[in-house]
Scaffold this motif. Structure first.
Motif, PDB file in Angstrom:
ATOM      1  N   ALA A  88     -30.636  -6.885  -2.063  1.00 52.35           N
ATOM      2  CA  ALA A  88     -29.368  -6.730  -1.348  1.00 52.35           C
ATOM      3  C   ALA A  88     -28.808  -8.085  -0.897  1.00 52.35           C
ATOM      4  N   MET A  89     -29.712  -9.026  -0.673  1.00 56.33           N
ATOM      5  CA  MET A  89     -29.309 -10.382  -0.306  1.00 56.33           C
ATOM      6  C   MET A  89     -30.089 -11.359  -1.171  1.00 56.33           C
ATOM      7  N   GLU A  90     -29.363 -12.330  -1.719  1.00 59.36           N
ATOM      8  CA  GLU A  90     -30.003 -13.406  -2.465  1.00 59.36           C
ATOM      9  C   GLU A  90     -29.717 -14.710  -1.748  1.00 59.36           C
ATOM     10  N   PHE A  91     -30.619 -15.661  -1.927  1.00 51.19           N
ATOM     11  CA  PHE A  91     -30.529 -16.934  -1.236  1.00 51.19           C
ATOM     12  C   PHE A  91     -30.608 -18.065  -2.253  1.00 51.19           C
ATOM     13  N   ILE A  92     -29.659 -18.981  -2.152  1.00 53.99           N
ATOM     14  CA  ILE A  92     -29.644 -20.182  -2.993  1.00 53.99           C
ATOM     15  C   ILE A  92     -29.978 -21.352  -2.080  1.00 53.99           C
ATOM     16  N   VAL A  93     -31.038 -22.081  -2.405  1.00 52.39           N
ATOM     17  CA  VAL A  93     -31.438 -23.246  -1.620  1.00 52.39           C
ATOM     18  C   VAL A  93     -31.070 -24.487  -2.422  1.00 52.39           C
ATOM     19  N   GLN A  94     -30.220 -25.333  -1.833  1.00 53.16           N
ATOM     20  CA  GLN A  94     -29.762 -26.539  -2.515  1.00 53.16           C
ATOM     21  C   GLN A  94     -30.080 -27.748  -1.642  1.00 53.16           C
ATOM     22  N   THR A  95     -30.683 -28.757  -2.249  1.00 57.63           N
ATOM     23  CA  THR A  95     -30.950 -30.005  -1.550  1.00 57.63           C
ATOM     24  C   THR A  95     -30.085 -31.095  -2.157  1.00 57.63           C
ATOM     25  N   THR A  96     -29.528 -31.937  -1.290  1.00 56.82           N
ATOM     26  CA  THR A  96     -28.696 -33.063  -1.715  1.00 56.82           C
ATOM     27  C   THR A  96     -29.283 -34.333  -1.121  1.00 56.82           C
ATOM     28  N   TRP A  97     -29.501 -35.321  -1.971  1.00 52.14           N
ATOM     29  CA  TRP A  97     -30.032 -36.619  -1.552  1.00 52.14           C
ATOM     30  C   TRP A  97     -28.903 -37.629  -1.600  1.00 52.14           C
ATOM     31  N   ALA A  98     -28.850 -38.513  -0.607  1.00 49.18           N
ATOM     32  CA  ALA A  98     -27.776 -39.497  -0.512  1.00 49.18           C
ATOM     33  C   ALA A  98     -28.349 -40.912  -0.486  1.00 49.18           C
ATOM     34  N   THR A  99     -27.745 -41.786  -1.303  1.00 44.13           N
ATOM     35  CA  THR A  99     -28.107 -43.202  -1.307  1.00 44.13           C
ATOM     36  C   THR A  99     -26.839 -44.020  -1.110  1.00 44.13           C
ATOM     37  N   ASN A 100     -27.012 -45.215  -0.570  1.00 37.99           N
ATOM     38  CA  ASN A 100     -25.851 -46.091  -0.387  1.00 37.99           C
ATOM     39  C   ASN A 100     -25.709 -47.045  -1.575  1.00 37.99           C
ATOM     40  N   GLN A 101     -24.746 -47.945  -1.483  1.00 37.95           N
ATOM     41  CA  GLN A 101     -24.429 -48.864  -2.570  1.00 37.95           C
ATOM     42  C   GLN A 101     -25.569 -49.828  -2.872  1.00 37.95           C
ATOM     43  N   HIS A 102     -26.548 -49.928  -1.987  1.00 40.28           N
ATOM     44  CA  HIS A 102     -27.710 -50.797  -2.201  1.00 40.28           C
ATOM     45  C   HIS A 102     -28.896 -50.018  -2.772  1.00 40.28           C
ATOM     46  N   GLY A 103     -28.668 -48.728  -3.048  1.00 36.66           N
ATOM     47  CA  GLY A 103     -29.747 -47.888  -3.559  1.00 36.66           C
ATOM     48  C   GLY A 103     -30.697 -47.407  -2.478  1.00 36.66           C
ATOM     49  N   GLU A 104     -30.312 -47.614  -1.211  1.00 42.81           N
ATOM     50  CA  GLU A 104     -31.158 -47.201  -0.086  1.00 42.81           C
ATOM     51  C   GLU A 104     -30.952 -45.719   0.218  1.00 42.81           C
ATOM     52  N   ASP A 105     -32.025 -45.044   0.497  1.00 43.95           N
ATOM     53  CA  ASP A 105     -32.003 -43.628   0.864  1.00 43.95           C
ATOM     54  C   ASP A 105     -31.431 -43.511   2.267  1.00 43.95           C
ATOM     55  N   VAL A 106     -30.258 -42.871   2.407  1.00 43.32           N
ATOM     56  CA  VAL A 106     -29.660 -42.716   3.734  1.00 43.32           C
ATOM     57  C   VAL A 106     -29.942 -41.347   4.326  1.00 43.32           C
ATOM     58  N   GLY A 107     -30.359 -40.394   3.492  1.00 49.97           N
ATOM     59  CA  GLY A 107     -30.706 -39.090   4.041  1.00 49.97           C
ATOM     60  C   GLY A 107     -30.610 -37.989   3.014  1.00 49.97           C
ATOM     61  N   GLU A 108     -30.871 -36.798   3.497  1.00 53.09           N
ATOM     62  CA  GLU A 108     -30.764 -35.615   2.641  1.00 53.09           C
ATOM     63  C   GLU A 108     -30.339 -34.433   3.481  1.00 53.09           C
ATOM     64  N   MET A 109     -29.790 -33.468   2.801  1.00 49.52           N
ATOM     65  CA  MET A 109     -29.438 -32.221   3.469  1.00 49.52           C
ATOM     66  C   MET A 109     -29.872 -31.068   2.585  1.00 49.52           C
ATOM     67  N   THR A 110     -30.307 -30.023   3.229  1.00 47.50           N
ATOM     68  CA  THR A 110     -30.690 -28.804   2.526  1.00 47.50           C
ATOM     69  C   THR A 110     -29.881 -27.673   3.129  1.00 47.50           C
ATOM     70  N   ARG A 111     -29.259 -26.913   2.260  1.00 49.26           N
ATOM     71  CA  ARG A 111     -28.484 -25.771   2.744  1.00 49.26           C
ATOM     72  C   ARG A 111     -28.952 -24.513   2.040  1.00 49.26           C
ATOM     73  N   VAL A 112     -28.826 -23.427   2.763  1.00 48.03           N
ATOM     74  CA  VAL A 112     -29.156 -22.122   2.212  1.00 48.03           C
ATOM     75  C   VAL A 112     -27.882 -21.295   2.238  1.00 48.03           C
ATOM     76  N   ILE A 113     -27.505 -20.813   1.063  1.00 47.41           N
ATOM     77  CA  ILE A 113     -26.340 -19.959   0.921  1.00 47.41           C
ATOM     78  C   ILE A 113     -26.825 -18.530   0.707  1.00 47.41           C
ATOM     79  N   VAL A 114     -26.262 -17.604   1.459  1.00 51.09           N
ATOM     80  CA  VAL A 114     -26.618 -16.202   1.352  1.00 51.09           C
ATOM     81  C   VAL A 114     -25.566 -15.520   0.489  1.00 51.09           C
ATOM     82  N   VAL A 115     -26.043 -14.734  -0.480  1.00 53.36           N
ATOM     83  CA  VAL A 115     -25.156 -13.974  -1.353  1.00 53.36           C
ATOM     84  C   VAL A 115     -25.386 -12.497  -1.084  1.00 53.36           C
ATOM     85  N   ARG A 116     -24.351 -11.807  -0.627  1.00 48.38           N
ATOM     86  CA  ARG A 116     -24.434 -10.382  -0.344  1.00 48.38           C
ATOM     87  C   ARG A 116     -24.166  -9.598  -1.625  1.00 48.38           C
ATOM     88  N   ASN A 117     -25.090  -8.746  -1.984  1.00 45.96           N
ATOM     89  CA  ASN A 117     -24.906  -7.912  -3.189  1.00 45.96           C
ATOM     90  C   ASN A 117     -24.556  -6.491  -2.808  1.00 45.96           C
TER      91      ASN A 117
END
Length: 146
Positions: A117-146
């Protein structure tokens, strides 16, 4: 049901320039009162090279895509059935005005509950700056109602 073959789905990387005006607008929109997010002199006095990005700003950068909702179309998900579940941020370095941030995203899991009845999509996004340095990441969960 969302096909589990989409676990590992990666949209093209996105590179975005971080601009002062946009940072100020975002800070005001979220009610940020700390002057380091609006006044460049205050930011420099606090040790920043320019205006820093307020918390959660990273999420808005990902919306800069030509079609920020393409993932849902690719996965066969109707936008009218989605809800924002959760969002988690991990910060490693400050993002500042003048930075060029590259975002790389990946669907890391898809699962269901309540007999599908509910599906979940987990997406992670990684961010780097112009120097190739890791500035952070975010993970989001999207709920899909069926």
């Amino acid at each position: 049901m969302i096909d589990r073959k989409f676990i590992g789905y990666e949209p093209d990387p996105l590179t975005v320039d971080v601009e002062k005006g946009r940072l100020r607008f975002f800070a005001k929109a979220i009610g940020q009162k700390d002057p380091i997010y609006i006044d460049e002199d205050a930011a420099k006095a606090a040790g920043h090279s320019s205006l820093p990005a307020p918390p959660t700003f990273l999420f808005t950068l990902d919306l800069e895509r030509d079609d920020p909702f393409r993932m849902f179309a690719d996965l066969g998900v109707d936008l009218g059935r989605i809800l924002h579940g959760t969002q988690e941020f991990k910060y490693r370095r400050p993002i500042r005005a003048g930075d060029r941030i590259t975002l790389r995203s990946k669907v890391v899991d898809i699962y269901d509950k309540k007999g599908g009845a509910m599906e979940f999509i987990v997406q992670t996004t990684w961010a780097t700056n112009q120097h190739g340095e890791d500035v952070g990441e975010m993970t989001r969960v999207i709920v899909v109602r069926n």
